[in-house]
Structure formats: structure tokens, C-alpha cells
Scaffold this motif. Structure first.
Motif: not given
Length: 301
Positions: A86-92, A261-272
Motif C-alpha cells: 500500500g505504501a508503494v502505491f501511495n508514496t515515493a 527523483i526523491p524530494s530534498s527532505r526525503t534525501l536528507f532524511g534518508g541520508s541521516i
């Protein structure tokens, strides 16, 4: 090949196979419940075939669902599959895999509450840092209108950790439980497909079912088997490092295939998240290596 190298190869294959899960699901270009039904049915069928082969030709006779503990863990695994897809179909994709990477920390919290295993200071620090990373990703989902998908990913992560904790409490072999538990999402998915077909509002809809079937029948059993076998030869922190392959590689595959392309917040949070997990795993491996060295060091007279 010695046991350690064997463990490294197995877990590397498992982590790599797992990283293709989301891209293969998305390549199917299907409706959510149709995809859930097809992927889960393929995994369940593969699990039954594998189980029969092991019982026929192997030295052991594994149990599919070992008692009430197996049923409880299987229920968590089954519902987590629905939440994950469900997450795969509703978010990046990046949001999904980064949030699901929080599973080890959920497991540490549940271990603290259920098994009375007090987390080490390094684990607590890692938790706090990862909470910050997940918070950034979810806040990005709130701003981007896909908060539901982020919540479903967090739910899948928590249910996976709960299933792992139940397995640890029972202390019995549950190697087939995650695979056999796919009968739950398969049944629910088929029910929704049948209901929509009878209502004349849709029915089974997967444009390229080969990709989803390949994912469910081959890649998922391969990934789960390799990652479940790895701990026989490697320490927990080492195995955890290879789970990060999905977190790192899945967004790359989706970027290459779908140009997402992931959003900047996603990239920053994912990097953390990734850096916190790498640092934690490296610290744990160093601690385990030092403990083993001290245990085998000859005592001087």
C-alpha cells in the motif's frame, strides 16, 4: 569458502534481490489489490513448493507454521505485506525504503519492552538520530500530499519488528513463516479483486504480470532465504549492513527506470537514516570483534 565468506555471499545476494522488490512491483503497472493478490499468491506457491522439496530431499522436516507463536508472527508478516505494498502505491519509493529501514530500531524498542533487553547507549543515540530522519521524511510526505503512504510504510516497519520480536520470544524456527504468511494478503487481495469484478467497477488489472510474478515467485523467496540463512555465519550487525542494500539501491533502480527523483527532505532524511545505521552497524561489528578477540586471547601467566 569458509563460513564467514559464505555468509557474506549469501546476505549480499539476499540484500541485492530484496532491492529489486519495489521496481519489479512498479514495472507491473497494476492496480493495488491486483498486484497484492498476484505477488502474494506467487510467493505462497513458491514457499509450498520449496517446503515440499526440503521435506522430500533435505535432512530436516521444517514446520510451516510452528504453533500459536507462528500464527501470531505470520499474522504480523501478512498484514505488513499489505501495508508495504500500500505504501508503494501511495508514496515515493525512497520514502518507503527509508522508513522501513527503521525496523531494527522498532525491534530494539520492542525487545526493551517485551524481553527486558535494555538498549545500549549507542542504540539509544542511533534511535534518536533515526527518529529525526524519519520525521523529516514524513514531514515531506505531509507537504507533498502522500502522508498516507508514509504512515503505511511506518506501519509495515512496526509489524515486521513485532513479528521478529515474537519469533525471538518463541525461540523456534520460523524460516517459512514470512513466506507462508503471504496467504493473508493473497486472500484479501483476491477478495477485493473479485468484489470489484462482480460490481462491474474493475477486476484483475496488471498490465505486465510477468514482472510481479517473477518478483513474488523468485526474488522474494531468494531474498528471504538468503537473509534468513546469513545469521548462521555472520553476526547480527553484519547481516544488518546487507539489509541496507535495499535502502540504498531501490531508489537508484527506480530513478534509473522511472526517472523518479526523491524530494530534498526525503534525501536528507534518508541520508541521516543510512549514515546512522552504517555507523551503528560498524560500531557493533567492532564491539563483537573485540569481544571475540578477548575471549580467544591466551591468558598470560
Amino acid at each position: 569458502m569458509n563460513d564467514h565468506k559464505k555468509g557474506l555471499v549469501l546476505t549480499a545476494i539476499g540484500g541485492l534481490a530484496l532491492s529489486f522488490d519495489v521496481p519489479l512491483v512498479r514495472l507491473g503497472h497494476g492496480e493495488m489489490w491486483s498486484t497484492v493478490a498476484l505477488r502474494s499468491t506467487a510467493t505462497f506457491a513458491a514457499a509450498i513448493i520449496l517446503w515440499l522439496l526440503v521435506r522430500r530431499f533435505g535432512a530436516t522436516r521444517p514446520v510451516l507454521i510452528p504453533g500459536k507463536a507462528g500464527l501470531s508472527a505470520g499474522f504480523c508478516y501478512g498484514i505488513s505485506t499489505i501495508a508495504f505494498l500500500g505504501a508503494v502505491f501511495n508514496t515515493a519509493t525512497a520514502n518507503v525504503v527509508f522508513i522501513v529501514a527503521f525496523t531494527p530500531m522498532y525491534a530494539a524498542i520492542l525487545g526493551w519492552l517485551v524481553l527486558k533487553e535494555r538498549p545500549s547507549p549507542s542504540t539509544l543515540v542511533t534511535m534518536l538520530v533515526m527518529f529525526l530522519g524519519v520525521g523529516l521524511i514524513v514531514s515531506g510526505g505531509l507537504a507533498g500530499g502522500h502522508l498516507l503512504g508514509d504512515i503505511l510504510a511506518a506501519t509495515a516497519s512496526f509489524l515486521l519488528a513485532l513479528a521478529i520480536t515474537l519469533s525471538r520470544v518463541a525461540r523456534i524456527d520460523m524460516g517459512f513463516v514470512p513466506l507462508v504468511a503471504t496467504i493473508i494478503p493473497a486472500t484479501i487481495g483476491l477478495s477485493f479483486v473479485a468484489a470489484s469484478s462482480l460490481a462491474g467497477t474493475g477486476g484483475f488489472s496488471v498490465a505486465d504480470p510477468v514482472w510481479v510474478t517473477f518478483d513474488g515467485a523468485i526474488m522474494m523467496p531468494l531474498a528471504f532465504w538468503c537473509l534468513a540463512t546469513g545469521p548462521k555465519y555472520l553476526s547480527g550487525p553484519e547481516v544488518g549492513m546487507f539489509y541496507l542494500l535495499e535502502t540504498i539501491l531501490a531508489p537508484i533502480w527506480v530513478w534509473l527506470i522511472f526517472a523518479e527523483i526523491p524530494s530534498s527532505r526525503t534525501l536528507f532524511g534518508g541520508s541521516i537514516l543510512v549514515l546512522a545505521l552504517i555507523g551503528y552497524s560498524a560500531w557493533q561489528m567492532r564491539r563483537v570483534a573485540r569481544r571475540d578477540y578477548l575471549a580467544t586471547r591466551p591468558i598470560s601467566s
